[in-house]
Motif scaffolding. Structure first.
Motif, mmCIF file in Angstrom:
data_model
loop_
_atom_site.group_PDB
_atom_site.id
_atom_site.type_symbol
_atom_site.label_atom_id
_atom_site.label_comp_id
_atom_site.label_asym_id
_atom_site.label_seq_id
_atom_site.Cartn_x
_atom_site.Cartn_y
_atom_site.Cartn_z
ATOM 1 N N ARG A 143 83.699 44.778 54.138
ATOM 2 C CA ARG A 143 83.635 46.203 54.184
ATOM 3 C C ARG A 143 84.571 46.935 53.016
ATOM 4 N NH1 ARG A 143 80.587 49.283 57.379
ATOM 5 N NH2 ARG A 143 79.202 47.938 56.615
ATOM 6 N N VAL A 147 82.898 49.824 50.392
ATOM 7 C CA VAL A 147 83.504 51.145 49.973
ATOM 8 C C VAL A 147 83.689 50.957 48.652
ATOM 9 C CG1 VAL A 147 85.699 52.485 50.413
ATOM 10 C CG2 VAL A 147 84.527 51.187 52.377
ATOM 11 N N THR A 150 80.685 52.203 46.441
ATOM 12 C CA THR A 150 80.652 53.338 46.604
ATOM 13 C C THR A 150 80.799 54.268 45.418
ATOM 14 O OG1 THR A 150 81.061 53.301 48.973
ATOM 15 C CG2 THR A 150 80.014 55.241 48.133
ATOM 16 N N PHE A 151 81.660 53.647 44.647
ATOM 17 C CA PHE A 151 82.342 54.583 43.718
ATOM 18 C C PHE A 151 82.035 53.795 42.210
ATOM 19 C CE2 PHE A 151 84.910 55.261 47.358
ATOM 20 C CZ PHE A 151 85.070 56.795 47.441
ATOM 21 N N PRO A 152 81.862 54.718 41.210
ATOM 22 C CA PRO A 152 81.745 54.018 39.923
ATOM 23 C C PRO A 152 82.981 53.251 39.477
ATOM 24 C CG PRO A 152 81.075 56.481 39.802
ATOM 25 C CD PRO A 152 81.749 56.172 41.195
ATOM 26 N N LEU A 155 85.807 54.915 37.490
ATOM 27 C CA LEU A 155 86.566 55.954 38.263
ATOM 28 C C LEU A 155 87.618 55.160 39.044
ATOM 29 C CD1 LEU A 155 86.453 59.069 38.794
ATOM 30 C CD2 LEU A 155 85.551 58.222 41.119
ATOM 31 N N MET A 158 90.313 54.051 36.596
ATOM 32 C CA MET A 158 91.222 55.051 36.226
ATOM 33 C C MET A 158 92.194 55.409 37.243
ATOM 34 S SD MET A 158 88.604 58.170 34.877
ATOM 35 C CE MET A 158 87.442 57.686 33.523
ATOM 36 N N LEU A 159 91.801 55.557 38.315
ATOM 37 C CA LEU A 159 92.618 55.669 39.713
ATOM 38 C C LEU A 159 93.880 54.582 39.802
ATOM 39 C CD1 LEU A 159 90.358 57.095 42.407
ATOM 40 C CD2 LEU A 159 92.616 58.255 41.662
ATOM 41 N N GLN B 11 80.272 55.478 60.184
ATOM 42 C CA GLN B 11 80.627 54.372 58.859
ATOM 43 C C GLN B 11 81.350 55.467 57.965
ATOM 44 O OE1 GLN B 11 77.518 52.068 57.565
ATOM 45 N NE2 GLN B 11 77.891 50.611 59.226
ATOM 46 N N VAL B 15 85.028 55.471 56.098
ATOM 47 C CA VAL B 15 85.284 55.458 54.768
ATOM 48 C C VAL B 15 86.140 56.493 54.249
ATOM 49 C CG1 VAL B 15 84.215 55.516 52.401
ATOM 50 C CG2 VAL B 15 83.155 54.089 54.272
ATOM 51 N N ILE B 18 89.762 55.875 55.222
ATOM 52 C CA ILE B 18 90.374 54.948 54.467
ATOM 53 C C ILE B 18 90.705 55.407 53.245
ATOM 54 C CG2 ILE B 18 90.208 52.819 53.262
ATOM 55 C CD1 ILE B 18 88.362 51.928 55.646
ATOM 56 N N VAL B 19 90.053 56.145 52.461
ATOM 57 C CA VAL B 19 90.115 56.867 51.260
ATOM 58 C C VAL B 19 91.202 57.767 51.450
ATOM 59 C CG1 VAL B 19 89.292 58.367 49.422
ATOM 60 C CG2 VAL B 19 87.669 56.463 50.438
ATOM 61 N N ALA B 259 80.982 62.022 38.261
ATOM 62 C CA ALA B 259 82.143 61.053 38.103
ATOM 63 C C ALA B 259 82.218 60.952 36.558
ATOM 64 C CB ALA B 259 82.078 59.872 38.733
ATOM 65 N N ILE B 262 83.849 62.973 33.689
ATOM 66 C CA ILE B 262 85.170 62.869 33.247
ATOM 67 C C ILE B 262 84.998 62.635 31.656
ATOM 68 C CG2 ILE B 262 87.145 61.614 33.186
ATOM 69 C CD1 ILE B 262 86.634 61.038 36.129
ATOM 70 N N MET B 289 95.758 64.274 41.279
ATOM 71 C CA MET B 289 94.923 62.882 41.450
ATOM 72 C C MET B 289 94.433 62.733 42.980
ATOM 73 S SD MET B 289 97.019 60.576 39.180
ATOM 74 C CE MET B 289 96.399 58.938 39.665
ATOM 75 N N TYR B 292 91.477 65.034 43.782
ATOM 76 C CA TYR B 292 90.164 64.589 43.187
ATOM 77 C C TYR B 292 89.499 63.513 43.715
ATOM 78 C CZ TYR B 292 87.098 63.440 39.418
ATOM 79 O OH TYR B 292 85.902 63.460 38.615
ATOM 80 N N LEU B 293 90.405 62.526 44.112
ATOM 81 C CA LEU B 293 90.008 61.517 44.856
ATOM 82 C C LEU B 293 89.348 61.618 46.350
ATOM 83 C CD1 LEU B 293 89.842 58.523 45.455
ATOM 84 C CD2 LEU B 293 92.107 58.274 46.488
ATOM 85 N N ILE B 296 86.045 63.858 45.478
ATOM 86 C CA ILE B 296 84.928 63.018 44.969
ATOM 87 C C ILE B 296 84.246 61.852 45.744
ATOM 88 C CG2 ILE B 296 85.862 61.020 43.868
ATOM 89 C CD1 ILE B 296 84.119 62.473 41.445
ATOM 90 N N SER B 297 85.091 61.659 46.711
ATOM 91 C CA SER B 297 84.749 60.715 47.856
ATOM 92 C C SER B 297 84.041 61.310 48.929
ATOM 93 C CB SER B 297 85.986 59.620 48.572
ATOM 94 O OG SER B 297 87.012 60.626 48.863
ATOM 95 N N PHE B 300 80.824 61.529 47.199
ATOM 96 C CA PHE B 300 79.885 60.420 47.143
ATOM 97 C C PHE B 300 79.400 59.859 48.526
ATOM 98 C CE2 PHE B 300 81.528 59.522 42.953
ATOM 99 C CZ PHE B 300 80.266 58.882 42.487
ATOM 100 N N VAL B 301 80.264 60.016 49.520
ATOM 101 C CA VAL B 301 79.800 59.426 50.913
ATOM 102 C C VAL B 301 78.778 60.386 51.348
ATOM 103 C CG1 VAL B 301 80.847 59.036 53.207
ATOM 104 C CG2 VAL B 301 82.241 58.426 51.241
ATOM 105 N N ASN B 304 75.648 59.624 49.552
ATOM 106 C CA ASN B 304 75.178 58.291 50.207
ATOM 107 C C ASN B 304 74.542 58.641 51.703
ATOM 108 O OD1 ASN B 304 75.243 55.824 48.470
ATOM 109 N ND2 ASN B 304 77.271 56.020 48.638
#
Lengths: 317, 326
Positions: A143, A147, A150-152, A155, A158-159, B11, B15, B18-19, B259, B262, B289, B292-293, B296-297, B300-301, B304
């Motif tokens: 899992r 997750v 999903t992200f490049p 990125l 960088m984080l 799901q 996600v 969690i992010v 992404a 940047i 930060m 932005y996180l 962007i999530s 993305f989610v 998807n």
């Protein structure tokens, strides 16, 4: 009759080296010009990075050897003030570009290789656990991998770099930057290893040799490390090579963006970042040579990885 | 089918939670917010008062819930560096990034599909082969080097196009656009090519290989036998049938465009969200930060999820498999 087949073959058996040289793998290698050339270039670059202190005409980090009057010397032309001539010219502080590239490549390669090694160890461990143990362990690990996928990865790196920078005290930030970079790139790249190893482990663990190992009472960790691991290594090797090229480019990108190797320990990316500042004033060599080195390095490792993938895949022959 | 959709949405929500937890932990544990917000001359009373105001005296779970509540309403706290609400800064910067991404996406899709079809039809032509080889270089060049190369060529040597910034912008309400001025449009060209090039080569290669696959099918031969014009065969019959995988990949790539903005924004000093994020990392501006996180999530989610559901809607075989299997 006393001669066992073992000693018989040992007598005929030439040295291990000779055997390795006659192997199918080496044969394939010798037949592919792309592989030979890219391997030669990679080897040359890696060796010159390792022996940079011996090869480099100047030590770019020794302030004593620098002469500000030598600043902005064009390649192969004597400096107007001092008359010194530099192969690839000098930057604004009079540092020899050729030497900074050698030292920069050292840092780029070290960060790249260490990051891939870190990702590999982490990915293999988690992949083996997920594949062999299964159940909740597998669910949680895969899992997290999903997750992250999903992200490049750049990125993610960088984080991680940003957070790690926030955690380290200000006075250590420059010293720690290289290690933070390794961890950031490594953590952003473990998923591929884990997925491949898990997939291969799922296949291997149902084979008879694993059942036999269980039967003679070997423990889980021993079976995973001594029995399954050697059998899942060849795809890992391919991913590692391609990952190395990607890690070198990731490191260069991060350093170029100013969130990587500090100016006190410049990697190729840092050098390109510095060189970009002189693009408009006409000192093209400060930018061009580090950029070309980075390209050559990344491209040759990449081509080598591509060839390796095809060579280790029996279906493609 | 409904079960699958609900499961998929669940799901995605997980996600995001969690992010959110990661973003919140950054917020809470990287550096002390009190330290960052109060100056040197502070009393214990100030500290306690601010702690109460920010809710830092409450249990962790409560704080997390509050953080999520704030995030949902677009409230991400105050930037340590600029002293302004993060949401305000993000809104100000967003148009630059979105316009850049839109133009790059458009370039990538239109040119990518065009070249893909071309290289597939003229498979053995010289031009097609040159394009294919050039695309290999495009894939292996790092984005920032492409940007520098373009700047060198078109700004330094030829002097045609600006090398940094957005040019003049026009304000329409809260949205500042570069589409309406000449300098604004000129400034868009190099960054959008830099950003879109990788996606363009990807789409091109994908369309090419899908086209080659489809052109071998019987119905194409039959269409030709019926005497349809070459153009109708290529575009109406062949291209249409390659679009399912192309849509999927393109959808997923849209996220990467934002992404990877940047990198492009740093090269061209483009005043967008990506440049804001890089500066936030350099100065350890945690609220920016974290925001932005989160942003962007969500994107993305969301992408998807949409792509998954679209795929599901387009390809009937998937539906049968899922419902039949369970």
């Amino acid at each position: 009759m006393v001669d066992t087949p073992l000693s018989d073959s040992a007598a005929k058996d030439p040295s291990r080296l000779r055997l390795a040289l006659q192997s199918d793998f080496i044969y394939q290698f010798k037949r592919s010009p792309v592989a030979v050339v890219s391997f030669a270039i990679t080897l040359l670059l890696v060796l010159s990075a390792i022996f940079a202190p011996l090869i480099a005409p100047y030590d770019p980090f020794d302030p004593g050897s620098l002469n500000l009057m030598n600043g902005f010397s064009a390649p192969m032309t004597p400096n107007a003030f001092t008359g010194d001539s530099f192969w690839l010219g000098t930057d604004d502080q009079g540092r020899d570009v050729f030497s900074t590239i050698l030292y920069g490549m050292r840092i780029s390669l070290f960060v790249g290789a260490a990051a891939v090694a870190f990702a590999m160890v982490l990915g293999i461990t988690l992949g083996l656990l997920a594949g062999y143990v299964g159940g909740w362990t597998e669910t949680i690990i895969m899992r997290i991998a999903d997750v992250q996928l999903t992200f490049p990865s750049i990125l993610v790196a960088m984080l991680i770099f940003g957070v790690a920078k926030g955690v380290t005290p200000v006075e250590y930030r420059d010293q720690m930057a290289i290690w933070v970079l390794i961890i950031a790139i490594g953590l952003s790249d473990w998923v591929q290893f884990a997925r491949v190893v898990r997939g291969a482990t799922l296949v291997e663990k149902n084979k008879e040799y694993v059942a036999a190992a269980k039967l003679i009472g070997r423990t889980g960790p021993a079976i995973m490390l001594r029995h399954i691991l050697p059998n899942v290594l060849s795809p890992v090797l391919v991913i590692a090579t391609i990952s190395l090229a990607l890690a070198i480019i990731a490191e260069a990108t991060l350093s170029f963006l100013g969130v990587g190797a500090p100016p006190t320990q410049p990697s190729l990316g840092t050098l390109i970042r510095i060189g970009q500042g002189f693009l408009f004033s006409g000192e093209w060599w400060i930018l061009l040579f580090p950029a070309l080195t980075l390209l050559t390095l990344a491209l040759s490792v990449n081509l080598l990885g591509d060839w390796l993938r095809d060579a280790l895949n029996p279906r493609l022959r | 089918m409904l079960a699958y959709i609900i499961q998929r949405i669940g799901q995605s929500a997980l996600v995001l939670l969690i992010v959110g937890l990661v973003a919140f932990s950054m917020f809470r544990f990287v550096g002390d917010p009190i330290d960052n917000m109060l100056g040197q001359e502070r009393t214990q009373e100030d500290i306690d008062r601010l702690r109460g105001q920010l809710g830092l005296d409450q249990p962790f779970v409560m704080q997390y819930v509050k953080f999520l509540g704030g995030a949902v309403q677009g409230n991400f706290g105050v930037s340590y560096r600029q002293g302004r609400p993060v949401s305000e800064i993000l809104l100000e910067r967003a148009p630059a990034t979105l316009e850049l991404a839109a133009v790059s996406g458009f370039l990538a899709i239109s040119i990518g599909i065009g070249l893909g079809v071309f290289t597939a039809i003229r498979r053995n032509g010289i031009t097609a082969n040159v394009i294919m080889s050039a695309s290999l270089i495009g894939v292996s060049l790092p984005t920032f080097l492409i940007g520098i190369l373009l700047i060198y060529l078109f700004s330094v040597e030829l002097g045609w196009l600006p090398s940094f910034g957005r040019g003049e912008t026009v304000k329409i309400g809260n949205w500042s656009t570069g589409f309406l001025t000449e300098t604004g449009l000129k400034a868009l060209i190099l960054p959008s090519i830099t950003l879109g090039l990788y996606q363009m080569t990807l789409i091109m290669r994908l369309v090419r290989s899908e086209m080659l696959e489809v052109l071998r099918q019987d119905y194409i031969r039959f269409a030709r036998a019926r005497g349809l014009r070459e153009r109708a065969v290529n575009f109406r019959h062949a291209l249409k049938n390659t679009l399912v995988p192309v849509i999927t990949v393109t959808g997923l790539q849209l996220g990467s465009i934002i992404a990877f903005a940047i990198i492009t924004e740093t090269v061209f000093q483009w005043p967008g969200v990506g440049l804001l994020f890089i500066n936030a990392i350099q100065f350890v501006d945690i609220p920016v930060m974290a925001a932005y996180l989160m942003l962007i999530s969500v994107m993305f989610v969301g992408i998807n999820l949409i792509v998954d559901l679209l795929y599901f809607a387009i390809d009937p075989r998937l539906r049968v498999d899922r419902t039949g299997g369970h």
